[in-house]
Write a protein that holds these residues in place. Structure first.
Motif, short mmCIF file in Angstrom:
data_model
loop_
_atom_site.label_atom_id
_atom_site.label_comp_id
_atom_site.label_asym_id
_atom_site.label_seq_id
_atom_site.Cartn_x
_atom_site.Cartn_y
_atom_site.Cartn_z
N ASN A 233 31.42 34.74 27.67
CA ASN A 233 31.94 33.39 27.41
C ASN A 233 32.70 32.91 28.64
N ALA A 234 33.17 31.67 28.58
CA ALA A 234 33.81 31.07 29.74
C ALA A 234 35.03 31.88 30.21
N ARG A 235 35.82 32.34 29.27
CA ARG A 235 37.03 33.08 29.62
C ARG A 235 36.69 34.36 30.37
N ASN A 236 35.70 35.10 29.88
CA ASN A 236 35.33 36.36 30.53
C ASN A 236 34.69 36.13 31.89
N VAL A 241 35.17 36.26 37.82
CA VAL A 241 35.19 35.52 39.10
C VAL A 241 36.52 35.72 39.80
N TYR A 242 37.60 35.71 39.04
CA TYR A 242 38.93 35.90 39.63
C TYR A 242 39.08 37.29 40.24
N ARG A 243 38.53 38.31 39.58
CA ARG A 243 38.58 39.66 40.14
C ARG A 243 37.79 39.76 41.45
N GLU A 244 36.68 39.03 41.50
CA GLU A 244 35.82 39.08 42.69
C GLU A 244 36.38 38.27 43.86
N ARG A 245 36.82 37.05 43.57
CA ARG A 245 37.13 36.11 44.65
C ARG A 245 38.50 35.45 44.55
N GLY A 246 39.27 35.84 43.54
CA GLY A 246 40.60 35.29 43.41
C GLY A 246 40.61 33.83 42.99
#
Length: 290
Positions: A233-236, A241-246
């Motif tokens: 889902n959007a949250r996951n 994405v945040y873990r990969e690219r901040g």
């Protein structure tokens, strides 16, 4: 002509005008600003900007976008004006931001019935690269044949609605507010240009604030069959994405999205207002005499 009959006919004409004007505005925006949309999509792609095509073939996907823009925009504005008119008549309240919010949200859900398959075809064309000659219809047929209606043609429907509703909750009350207070603030009458300016400012603000939701929607729509992203889902997706690219990943495509929708808002609302005036001018003038 009796007043009641005149009002009923005027309502029918004004809704028809919103249908036509919305379609015209949608086509103008999607064709004029398509390259910016392509750059935004490739920046948000899991492949990365260069592997997704870079600046090459920036008009790939134009055909499905152009074909879908008129019915999508027409359905949205017809629904928006219909819901707004109904709620105003039911509640006896006009120019309420809550009515604008509810009307825009309901209209967005209906418009997504057309928008989502078009977006899937368009965005996959935009990120296939120049060596692929797959057409939009082939993309949609393959999605339907291999993944079905819900997971194929309407993949990301919920995420798209989650993006569009917050966007509309911000954009349309701001647009209506700016239009309503333009004359009192500036001392000038409302024109298609001023309506376009109000739409540009409202659209730019809404675009910037909802960029993360657009990133999630793009990732889900572009995910390959059987990959983990397709099932998230959007949250996951945003967490991944945040873990990969901040934070830069969360707001990937921020500048082109804000630019695209700011310019798009100006074109869209400006042409919508201009077309409405051209279509409704003679009838509106005649109607005031009864």
């Amino acid at each position: 002509m009796p007043v009641e009959d005149s009002n009923e006919v005027y309502t029918q004409y004004s809704l028809l005008h919103s249908l036509v004007a919305g379609g015209v505005a949608g086509v103008v925006v999607d064709i004029a600003l398509f390259p910016i949309d392509t750059v935004k999509t490739r920046l948000q792609s899991e492949l990365g900007f260069i592997r997704a095509g870079g600046f090459r073939g920036i008009y790939k996907g134009l055909a499905p976008a152009a074909a879908g823009s008129a019915p999508t925009a027409a359905l949205f504005f017809f629904s928006y004006e219909s819901f707004k008119r109904y709620l105003c008549m039911t509640t006896g309240v006009t120019n309420s931001p809550y009515i604008h919010m509810v009307s825009a949200s309901c209209a967005e859900v209906l418009a997504c019935l057309i928008r989502v398959p078009v977006e899937i075809a368009k965005q996959r064309c935009q990120t296939l690269g120049n060596t692929h000659k797959t057409t939009a219809m082939q993309i949609l047929w393959r999605a339907y044949r291999t993944e079905g209606l819900r997971s194929g043609l309407y993949r990301g429907f919920g995420t798209t609605v989650m993006r569009e509703i917050p966007f509309s909750l911000i954009q349309f009350p701001l647009w209506e507010y700016f239009k309503l207070h333009w004359t009192a603030t500036s001392g000038m009458q409302s024109t298609p240009f001023t309506v376009a300016l109000c739409g540009a400012v409202a659209g730019g603000i809404a675009a910037g604030l909802t960029t993360p939701l657009d990133v999630a929607k793009t990732r889900i729509m572009l995910a390959e069959q059987g990959t983990a992203t397709k099932k998230l889902n959007a949250r996951n997706v945003l967490a991944s994405v945040y873990r990969e690219r901040g934070l830069a990943g969360i707001f990937a495509g921020f500048a082109p999205r804000v630019l695209w929708i700011t310019l798009g808002g100006a074109f869209f609302f400006g042409f919508y207002d201009l077309t409405s005036r051209l279509l409704g001018g003679n009838f509106a003038a005649d109607n005031t005499n009864h």
